[in-house]
Design a protein around this motif. Structure first.
Motif, PDB file in Angstrom:
ATOM      1  N   GLY A 309       0.793  -1.215   0.000  1.00 12.40           N
ATOM      2  CA  GLY A 309       0.000   0.000   0.000  1.00 12.40           C
ATOM      3  C   GLY A 309       0.826   1.265   0.000  1.00 12.40           C
ATOM      4  O   GLY A 309       0.367   2.318   0.460  1.00 12.40           O
ATOM      5  N   LEU A 310       2.035   1.227  -0.545  1.00  4.07           N
ATOM      6  CA  LEU A 310       2.938   2.373  -0.522  1.00  4.07           C
ATOM      7  C   LEU A 310       2.672   3.293  -1.710  1.00  4.07           C
ATOM      8  O   LEU A 310       2.412   2.831  -2.821  1.00  4.07           O
ATOM      9  CB  LEU A 310       4.385   1.901  -0.541  1.00  4.07           C
ATOM     10  N   LYS A 311       2.787   4.615  -1.469  1.00  2.00           N
ATOM     11  CA  LYS A 311       2.559   5.591  -2.528  1.00  2.00           C
ATOM     12  C   LYS A 311       3.709   6.595  -2.537  1.00  2.00           C
ATOM     13  O   LYS A 311       3.928   7.315  -1.574  1.00  2.00           O
ATOM     14  CB  LYS A 311       1.225   6.314  -2.324  1.00  2.00           C
ATOM     15  N   LEU A 312       4.432   6.606  -3.658  1.00  2.00           N
ATOM     16  CA  LEU A 312       5.540   7.525  -3.858  1.00  2.00           C
ATOM     17  C   LEU A 312       5.179   8.485  -4.978  1.00  2.00           C
ATOM     18  O   LEU A 312       4.781   8.061  -6.067  1.00  2.00           O
ATOM     19  CB  LEU A 312       6.813   6.749  -4.218  1.00  2.00           C
ATOM     20  N   THR A 313       5.325   9.784  -4.729  1.00  2.00           N
ATOM     21  CA  THR A 313       4.942  10.790  -5.711  1.00  2.00           C
ATOM     22  C   THR A 313       6.031  11.838  -5.831  1.00  2.00           C
ATOM     23  O   THR A 313       6.570  12.311  -4.821  1.00  2.00           O
ATOM     24  CB  THR A 313       3.625  11.473  -5.301  1.00  2.00           C
ATOM     25  N   ALA A 314       6.368  12.201  -7.067  1.00  2.00           N
ATOM     26  CA  ALA A 314       7.295  13.304  -7.325  1.00  2.00           C
ATOM     27  C   ALA A 314       6.617  14.273  -8.285  1.00  2.00           C
ATOM     28  O   ALA A 314       6.130  13.872  -9.349  1.00  2.00           O
ATOM     29  CB  ALA A 314       8.594  12.779  -7.927  1.00  2.00           C
ATOM     30  N   ILE A 315       6.568  15.538  -7.895  1.00  4.04           N
ATOM     31  CA  ILE A 315       5.915  16.571  -8.698  1.00  4.04           C
ATOM     32  C   ILE A 315       6.899  17.715  -8.918  1.00  4.04           C
ATOM     33  O   ILE A 315       7.475  18.254  -7.966  1.00  4.04           O
ATOM     34  CB  ILE A 315       4.653  17.110  -7.992  1.00  4.04           C
ATOM     35  N   ASN A 316       7.108  18.070 -10.169  1.00  4.41           N
ATOM     36  CA  ASN A 316       7.963  19.211 -10.515  1.00  4.41           C
ATOM     37  C   ASN A 316       9.294  19.178  -9.770  1.00  4.41           C
ATOM     38  O   ASN A 316       9.762  20.187  -9.237  1.00  4.41           O
ATOM     39  CB  ASN A 316       7.237  20.527 -10.226  1.00  4.41           C
ATOM     40  N   SER A 317       9.909  18.014  -9.743  1.00  4.20           N
ATOM     41  CA  SER A 317      11.172  17.844  -9.020  1.00  4.20           C
ATOM     42  C   SER A 317      12.281  17.392  -9.958  1.00  4.20           C
ATOM     43  O   SER A 317      12.025  16.857 -11.046  1.00  4.20           O
ATOM     44  CB  SER A 317      10.995  16.830  -7.881  1.00  4.20           C
ATOM     45  N   HIS A 318      13.511  17.627  -9.531  1.00  2.87           N
ATOM     46  CA  HIS A 318      14.692  17.197 -10.272  1.00  2.87           C
ATOM     47  C   HIS A 318      15.290  16.016  -9.516  1.00  2.87           C
ATOM     48  O   HIS A 318      15.681  16.157  -8.353  1.00  2.87           O
ATOM     49  CB  HIS A 318      15.695  18.339 -10.362  1.00  2.87           C
ATOM     50  N   VAL A 319      15.349  14.876 -10.178  1.00  2.00           N
ATOM     51  CA  VAL A 319      15.705  13.618  -9.517  1.00  2.00           C
ATOM     52  C   VAL A 319      16.781  12.911 -10.324  1.00  2.00           C
ATOM     53  O   VAL A 319      16.748  12.913 -11.556  1.00  2.00           O
ATOM     54  CB  VAL A 319      14.459  12.710  -9.391  1.00  2.00           C
ATOM     55  N   GLY A 320      17.726  12.274  -9.615  1.00  2.52           N
ATOM     56  CA  GLY A 320      18.691  11.503 -10.381  1.00  2.52           C
ATOM     57  C   GLY A 320      19.905  11.053  -9.604  1.00  2.52           C
ATOM     58  O   GLY A 320      19.883  10.925  -8.379  1.00  2.52           O
ATOM     59  N   ASN A 321      20.983  10.820 -10.362  1.00  2.00           N
ATOM     60  CA  ASN A 321      22.223  10.276  -9.827  1.00  2.00           C
ATOM     61  C   ASN A 321      23.389  11.119 -10.320  1.00  2.00           C
ATOM     62  O   ASN A 321      23.425  11.507 -11.488  1.00  2.00           O
ATOM     63  CB  ASN A 321      22.418   8.829 -10.279  1.00  2.00           C
ATOM     64  N   THR A 322      24.343  11.391  -9.454  1.00  2.00           N
ATOM     65  CA  THR A 322      25.527  12.125  -9.869  1.00  2.00           C
ATOM     66  C   THR A 322      26.598  11.201 -10.414  1.00  2.00           C
ATOM     67  O   THR A 322      27.551  11.660 -11.061  1.00  2.00           O
ATOM     68  CB  THR A 322      26.105  12.935  -8.691  1.00  2.00           C
TER      69      THR A 322
END
Length: 633
Positions: A309-322
């Motif tokens: 029942g997990l909910k993960l949300t990303a809105i207007n975000s900058h996401v990643g790996n260096t």
């Protein structure tokens, strides 16, 4: 004989300048004097009954400072937690190390916060412990909270710094709390990011509502996670930056998939690294990242691990790996992962879908979509804040693949989502999938290697039992024999467990390959779409014949040789308004054309269909099954 000395000194003040909450000291001994010090000799155990401040602390090799049973002790020097290290690899306890510490030295004695995860219990220490009544002073190391304003409902502009191991910044247990513009920096290893032992911020418990606004979180260390939502907690992170860099694993650490002991990513995912920026775990926990920047060095930025029942949300975000390897999001179990209006700059994958019932959606942050999430997730944005969120499309830039199916799941791409990847947009390692791509609002797929969907057998060698533990020492070996036909499997039919993908109102340029050896078909449906490329059953081969931890980056990378299907059917349905321009030999097992659909060759060439070796006309509205070969001449 061990000498045990018991002392308690009044802590006269706090490192939290301007705070409204201060530690409570004990007056059971004489007050400290200027230049006061504690010296612990070799073989001595010095037990503190209450929080103590001195100017100098000296601990000889073999000396120990401990707290009474049911308590723990933390050392801060000039407001920085320091000096505490794990007593052994795979263990849970920490100990203040030998040495001399000078300055504003505070030894804070706190009541135990023991957190059990599976077979282990972790003795948490944290700068701030919050429950339903607010800040719990005798569980908080307030000497590590510097500056700002601190109340039972809000921490504003506070700073928390740690250079020891396994010290948490903020731990919220079934409380409502806001962290407004905190600065948290934790350097040194954590221990378990499935429990949050060593994380900057942890929200735990079904009654927790934690808002993190304007945070600057920068961690460096093994499993020194930035943000964790666990046990049904509701965590909202907005206008914040979370960055986590790898640490140095203990010299005697051995990679394992046993989660209480896991401190590095299982290399069988085609990844390396030892810290995730965030983690979402437990039952019915949620985590929402709005207008934020979330980066891990490698491993993963926004992780979901276990639970339901997990909910993960990303809105207007900058996401990643260096770093070179890593994922943006991970979806396991029945997790729901939504990415709206974000930019992903990832090393390896936008999302790893590990199933068995994960649902993933990449789309636009339209006002309607944000409002719906505000209601569903109780984000508390309100009209003004919602109105200030610009509508954006999602852009994915991946150094390897777009999306990897490591388990079954559903993936939807719509709006103006653009996926740019060096390798295949979709890498399916033998899983049941339901992929939907709606290009009616501009969605585009741009794989640089020209492959949109690559199906292969699962190339994870799996862990190996070593001395009763599951260790990551397996080796993948490329099969050298030809696949054996399974007479019970119908390569012309659609099965529930097949890999299905539907493309609507989109122009596609690229290839689709089914390299499975065992029974699984590739089922492609095109609605009002165009395709230029090859669709075929294939024989795949990795670039190297064996893959182990030293060559993890070779996982998923294969070459294709088109050939007739064995147990790997290729089923194509060209529905209304769709056209397929065949650019090379394609081996299918089923082809269905709508009355206004067409199969064509590139300009100046001709496409030919054979069915079971017999040349057959391609007729709109017709359907074909069997050994189908489309050739271009």
């Amino acid at each position: 004989m061990t000498l045990i000395t018991r002392r308690s000194l009044l802590i006269a003040g706090t490192a939290t300048a301007g705070a409204l909450l201060v530690p409570v000291g004990s007056a059971t001994a004489a007050p400290t004097a200027t230049g006061s010090q504690i010296t612990v000799g070799s073989g001595e155990t010095y037990e503190l009954s209450s929080t103590t401040r001195v100017r100098r602390l000296t601990i000889a090799d073999g000396g120990k400072i401990v707290a009474p049973d049911g308590h723990s002790v933390s050392l801060t020097v000039d407001g920085v937690e320091t000096g505490q290290l794990l007593t052994g690899t795979g263990g849970t306890a920490t100990l203040i190390q030998a040495g001399t510490y000078r300055g504003d030295v505070v030894l804070t004695v706190t009541a135990a916060n023991e957190v059990t995860y599976q077979t282990l219990t972790f003795p948490f220490r944290q700068a701030l412990y919050i429950d339903a009544d607010g800040v719990v002073r005798d569980k908080s190391v307030l000497a590590a909270v510097r500056g700002g304003r601190l109340t039972d409902t809000l921490a504003r502009n506070v700073s928390i710094t740690s250079t020891g191991e396994c010290f948490d910044g903020v731990y919220v247990e079934n409380g409502t709390y806001t962290l407004d513009r905190p600065t948290i920096s934790l350097t040194g290893n954590g221990r378990c990011d499935f429990a949050g032992y060593g994380a900057a911020v942890v929200g735990h418990g079904s009654s927790t509502r934690l808002v993190v606004d304007g945070a600057r979180i920068a961690n460096k260390g093994v499993v020194r996670t930035g943000v964790i939502s666990d046990g049904g907690a509701h965590v909202v992170v907005k206008n914040s930056t979370v960055r986590c860099r790898n640490g140095v694993l203990p010299a005697d650490y051995r990679a394992t998939v046993e989660t209480p002991y896991m401190e590095s990513v299982p290399w069988m995912l085609g990844l390396d690294g030892n810290v995730r920026a965030t983690n979402l775990i437990g039952e019915h926990s949620t985590a929402t990242y709005l207008n934020s920047t979330v980066f891990s060095e490698t491993w993963g930025a926004l992780s979901v691990e276990g639970g339901s029942g997990l909910k993960l949300t990303a809105i207007n975000s900058h996401v990643g790996n260096t770093g070179e390897y890593g994922y943006g999001t991970y979806a396991i179990g029945d997790a729901v992962v939504r990415v709206l209006g974000c930019r992903f700059d990832v090393g390896s994958y936008a999302t790893i879908i590990a199933g068995p019932a994960a649902v993933v959606h990449y789309g636009d942050s339209t006002a309607e979509a944000v409002a719906a999430l505000d209601t569903e997730l109780e984000l508390g944005l309100g009209e003004a804040e919602s109105a200030s969120i610009p509508a954006r499309s999602t852009v994915v830039n991946s150094g390897h693949f777009g999306y990897m199916f490591f388990g079954a799941g559903t993936l939807t791409l719509d709006g103006g989502t653009v996926v740019n990847s060096e390798r295949a947009t979709f890498l399916n390692k033998g899983q049941q999938t339901a992929i939907t791509v709606d290009g009616s609002r501009g969605a585009r797929l741009n794989p640089r290697d020209g492959i949109i969907l690559q199906m292969i057998e699962l190339d994870d060698p799996g862990p190996v039992a070593v001395d009763g533990k599951m260790m990551n020492v397996g080796v993948y070996t490329e099969p050298t024999d030809d696949p054996t036909k399974d007479a019970s499997f119908d390569v012309t039919a659609v099965h529930t467990a097949d890999s299905a993908a539907t493309f609507t109102s989109i122009a596609l340029r690229g290839d689709f390959y089914n390299g499975m050896r065992k029974g699984k078909n590739m089922v492609l449906t095109f609605e009002d779409s165009t395709l230029e490329g090859v669709v075929s059953a294939t024989r795949t081969r990795h670039r190297v014949s064996t893959i182990d931890a030293a060559t993890f980056y070779e996982l998923g990378i294969v070459t294709n040789t088109v050939q007739a299907a064995v147990n790997n059917g290729a089923i194509v349905r060209l529905n209304s308004g769709s056209t397929w321009t065949v650019t090379g030999t394609s081996h299918l097992t089923s082809l269905t054309l709508a009355a206004d659909a067409a199969v064509r060759a590139p300009r100046g060439k001709r496409v030919t269909l054979t069915v079971d070796g017999k040349e057959t006309a391609l007729t709109p509205g017709a359907g074909y099954t069997g050994d189908l070969v489309l050739t271009v001449a």
